[in-house]
Design a protein around this motif. Structure first.
Motif, PDB file in Angstrom:
ATOM      1  N   UNK A 282      18.194-102.024 -56.060  1.00 20.02           N
ATOM      2  CA  UNK A 282      16.841-101.509 -55.865  1.00 20.02           C
ATOM      3  C   UNK A 282      16.576-100.292 -56.747  1.00 20.02           C
ATOM      4  N   UNK A 283      15.304-100.114 -57.151  1.00 17.68           N
ATOM      5  CA  UNK A 283      14.966 -98.935 -57.961  1.00 17.68           C
ATOM      6  C   UNK A 283      15.305 -97.651 -57.214  1.00 17.68           C
ATOM      7  N   UNK A 284      15.649 -96.625 -57.967  1.00 20.23           N
ATOM      8  CA  UNK A 284      15.980 -95.339 -57.364  1.00 20.23           C
ATOM      9  C   UNK A 284      14.802 -94.815 -56.546  1.00 20.23           C
ATOM     10  N   UNK A 285      15.085 -94.328 -55.372  1.00 24.07           N
ATOM     11  CA  UNK A 285      14.041 -93.777 -54.508  1.00 24.07           C
ATOM     12  C   UNK A 285      13.367 -94.796 -53.619  1.00 24.07           C
ATOM     13  N   UNK A 286      13.876 -96.036 -53.598  1.00 21.70           N
ATOM     14  CA  UNK A 286      13.245 -97.085 -52.796  1.00 21.70           C
ATOM     15  C   UNK A 286      13.241 -96.744 -51.311  1.00 21.70           C
ATOM     16  N   UNK A 287      14.383 -96.245 -50.815  1.00 20.66           N
ATOM     17  CA  UNK A 287      14.471 -95.912 -49.390  1.00 20.66           C
ATOM     18  C   UNK A 287      13.487 -94.802 -49.031  1.00 20.66           C
ATOM     19  N   UNK A 288      13.384 -93.801 -49.905  1.00 20.16           N
ATOM     20  CA  UNK A 288      12.430 -92.717 -49.647  1.00 20.16           C
ATOM     21  C   UNK A 288      10.999 -93.248 -49.643  1.00 20.16           C
ATOM     22  N   UNK A 289      10.726 -94.186 -50.537  1.00 17.56           N
ATOM     23  CA  UNK A 289       9.388 -94.772 -50.614  1.00 17.56           C
ATOM     24  C   UNK A 289       9.058 -95.523 -49.320  1.00 17.56           C
ATOM     25  N   UNK A 290      10.001 -96.314 -48.827  1.00 21.71           N
ATOM     26  CA  UNK A 290       9.771 -97.058 -47.585  1.00 21.71           C
ATOM     27  C   UNK A 290       9.569 -96.099 -46.417  1.00 21.71           C
ATOM     28  N   UNK A 291      10.396 -95.061 -46.370  1.00 18.52           N
ATOM     29  CA  UNK A 291      10.251 -94.068 -45.294  1.00 18.52           C
ATOM     30  C   UNK A 291       8.898 -93.373 -45.372  1.00 18.52           C
ATOM     31  N   UNK A 292       8.447 -93.120 -46.599  1.00 13.36           N
ATOM     32  CA  UNK A 292       7.159 -92.451 -46.781  1.00 13.36           C
ATOM     33  C   UNK A 292       6.013 -93.327 -46.292  1.00 13.36           C
ATOM     34  N   UNK A 293       6.106 -94.630 -46.567  1.00 14.66           N
ATOM     35  CA  UNK A 293       5.071 -95.549 -46.095  1.00 14.66           C
ATOM     36  C   UNK A 293       5.018 -95.578 -44.564  1.00 14.66           C
ATOM     37  N   UNK A 294       6.187 -95.642 -43.951  1.00 16.09           N
ATOM     38  CA  UNK A 294       6.245 -95.690 -42.485  1.00 16.09           C
ATOM     39  C   UNK A 294       5.716 -94.397 -41.888  1.00 16.09           C
ATOM     40  N   UNK A 295       6.113 -93.257 -42.480  1.00 19.06           N
ATOM     41  CA  UNK A 295       5.645 -91.968 -41.973  1.00 19.06           C
ATOM     42  C   UNK A 295       4.138 -91.838 -42.128  1.00 19.06           C
ATOM     43  N   UNK A 296       3.611 -92.309 -43.267  1.00 18.07           N
ATOM     44  CA  UNK A 296       2.162 -92.239 -43.474  1.00 18.07           C
ATOM     45  C   UNK A 296       1.430 -93.090 -42.450  1.00 18.07           C
ATOM     46  N   UNK A 297       1.965 -94.283 -42.178  1.00 22.88           N
ATOM     47  CA  UNK A 297       1.322 -95.163 -41.204  1.00 22.88           C
ATOM     48  C   UNK A 297       1.302 -94.514 -39.820  1.00 22.88           C
ATOM     49  N   UNK A 298       2.411 -93.903 -39.442  1.00 23.64           N
ATOM     50  CA  UNK A 298       2.493 -93.284 -38.118  1.00 23.64           C
ATOM     51  C   UNK A 298       1.539 -92.093 -37.995  1.00 23.64           C
ATOM     52  N   UNK A 299       1.521 -91.232 -39.023  1.00 18.69           N
ATOM     53  CA  UNK A 299       0.641 -90.068 -38.973  1.00 18.69           C
ATOM     54  C   UNK A 299      -0.828 -90.477 -39.043  1.00 18.69           C
ATOM     55  N   UNK A 300      -1.110 -91.507 -39.864  1.00 19.46           N
ATOM     56  CA  UNK A 300      -2.487 -91.994 -39.970  1.00 19.46           C
ATOM     57  C   UNK A 300      -2.937 -92.606 -38.653  1.00 19.46           C
ATOM     58  N   UNK A 301      -2.024 -93.290 -37.983  1.00 24.48           N
ATOM     59  CA  UNK A 301      -2.357 -93.898 -36.695  1.00 24.48           C
ATOM     60  C   UNK A 301      -2.662 -92.812 -35.649  1.00 24.48           C
ATOM     61  N   UNK A 302      -1.890 -91.727 -35.703  1.00 24.86           N
ATOM     62  CA  UNK A 302      -2.153 -90.619 -34.783  1.00 24.86           C
ATOM     63  C   UNK A 302      -3.530 -90.022 -35.048  1.00 24.86           C
ATOM     64  N   UNK A 303      -3.855 -89.865 -36.343  1.00 22.10           N
ATOM     65  CA  UNK A 303      -5.171 -89.337 -36.686  1.00 22.10           C
ATOM     66  C   UNK A 303      -6.284 -90.271 -36.271  1.00 22.10           C
ATOM     67  N   UNK A 304      -6.010 -91.576 -36.372  1.00 26.47           N
ATOM     68  CA  UNK A 304      -7.008 -92.569 -35.978  1.00 26.47           C
ATOM     69  C   UNK A 304      -7.274 -92.500 -34.478  1.00 26.47           C
ATOM     70  N   UNK A 305      -6.238 -92.254 -33.702  1.00 27.40           N
ATOM     71  CA  UNK A 305      -6.426 -92.118 -32.262  1.00 27.40           C
ATOM     72  C   UNK A 305      -7.316 -90.922 -31.938  1.00 27.40           C
ATOM     73  N   UNK A 306      -7.082 -89.810 -32.674  1.00 28.95           N
ATOM     74  CA  UNK A 306      -7.935 -88.642 -32.470  1.00 28.95           C
ATOM     75  C   UNK A 306      -9.368 -88.915 -32.867  1.00 28.95           C
ATOM     76  N   UNK A 307      -9.538 -89.660 -33.959  1.00 26.67           N
ATOM     77  CA  UNK A 307     -10.891 -89.981 -34.415  1.00 26.67           C
ATOM     78  C   UNK A 307     -11.582 -90.930 -33.451  1.00 26.67           C
TER      79      UNK A 307
END
Length: 361
Positions: A282-307
């Protein structure tokens, strides 16, 4: 109906299984439901019961059926190939696709877009039912490619269709972004999305504080038996105080959705590269990229609940006073922007998690 089929026998969490379940949901809740309302019996390729070569059976349906509905979500190559074949017939063809997952090849053609939520699927079903009724009654205007091809075949056109080799030469290949360009675009876009999300959170907090203060003042006015003119003055004050944070909320949510759409192709391309590679390659940084996507989804979902907490209140603003209709509409627009964006972000997260689960296994 043509669309992504996936693999219903794949393990839970596998991308093939997720594609199957997503496609089946669209078929059952949108396509089948809409078709039943207009007297059509839709059929998927994996539901054809006649024995024989399934490819030939599918092609016969593509060429012979009066109506074809194509789910172009995700740009599945088989779907686009079958859709291209269908376009040569000039018969009624209706496209639907999940917002943020439309391939650029067909996004210039009118497509019923939907978000993968209960309300979004209901809206898509309604739009599809109307499109079927109109198309079956009035037909459809031929697409440019269909019209030109039919003119060429009939000898009514001087157009010479280019060969595949000519069409693929030159600037198209040179201008296609590579993995490094994709990664840079995604990194920049995700940084912008984080900034947008922070502004959305700030706006929500500002609106919340103003609303709490205004509610306290309104309660006091009611308890003291204040005149209706006093209450209207308080409403006017409240409308004035939330004007700026509401505009900030609408603008930031629009920016968030726009930045999401601009990097969607890049994110999907990177996920495909990671998924098709072994963990070692896998390309370098793949794991960090996947973690970043998951973290963004979770934080965005929290913001969506507030909205969403503002959703019902926003709907009732207009009935309380016309001075609140503008802010209420802007809050509604912000919620719609975020729901559309979340449909794609949720898809990113599902794929990222499925890749991570494979590694863990």
């Amino acid at each position: 109906m043509i669309g992504p089929i996936g693999n219903k026998f794949a393990p839970i969490g596998d991308l093939g299984r997720q594609v199957y379940e997503d496609s089946l949901q669209v078929f059952e809740e949108v396509i089948q439901a809409a078709c039943q309302q207009v007297g059509i019996d839709p059929i998927r390729a994996d539901q054809i019961a006649v024995a024989g070569e399934i490819t030939e059976q599918v092609f016969r349906h593509i060429y012979e059926d009066d109506v074809v509905i194509a789910d172009v979500s995700g740009g599945n190559p088989n779907v686009l190939y079958e859709l291209g074949l269908r376009h040569t017939t000039g018969k009624l063809t209706i496209q639907i696709g999940e917002f943020g997952q439309l391939p650029f090849d067909v996004n210039t053609i009118r497509t019923i877009q939907f978000s993968r939520s209960p309300r979004g699927l209901i809206d898509a079903r309604t739009q599809l039912e109307r499109a079927l009724q109109a198309g079956m009654h009035d037909g459809q205007d031929p697409l440019t490619a269909t019209r030109v091809l039919q003119e060429v075949r009939s000898g009514k056109s001087d157009v010479t269709l280019p060969s595949l080799e000519v069409a693929m030469e030159g600037e198209v290949e040179e201008e296609t972004p590579g993995l490094l360009e994709r990664m840079d675009e995604v990194e920049t876009g995700m940084t912008s999305m984080t900034e947008d999300a922070n502004r959305i959170t700030e706006a929500i907090e500002e609106i919340g504080m103003v609303t709490e203060s205004a509610g306290s003042e309104m309660t006091k006015a009611s308890q003291s038996g204040a005149a209706n003119s006093t209450r209207l003055a308080l409403v006017a004050k409240y409308a004035s105080e939330i004007k700026d944070p509401v505009e900030k909320l609408e603008t930031s949510s629009n920016d968030f959705a726009s930045h999401m759409e601009s990097i969607n192709d890049g994110v999907l391309a990177m996920l495909q590269v990671i998924q098709s590679s072994t963990p070692e390659d896998r390309p370098e940084g793949s794991d960090d990229f996947l973690d970043q996507l998951i973290a963004m989804a979770e934080s965005s979902r929290d913001g969506m609940e507030g909205l969403n907490s503002f959703g019902e209140a926003a709907e009732g603003m207009g009935s309380l006073s016309r001075q609140l209709r503008g802010p209420g509409k802007k809050i509604g627009n912000a919620i719609a922007n975020m729901r559309k964006a979340m449909a794609s972000i949720d898809a990113w997260e599902r794929t990222a998690r499925s890749i991570g689960n494979k590694v863990d296994d």
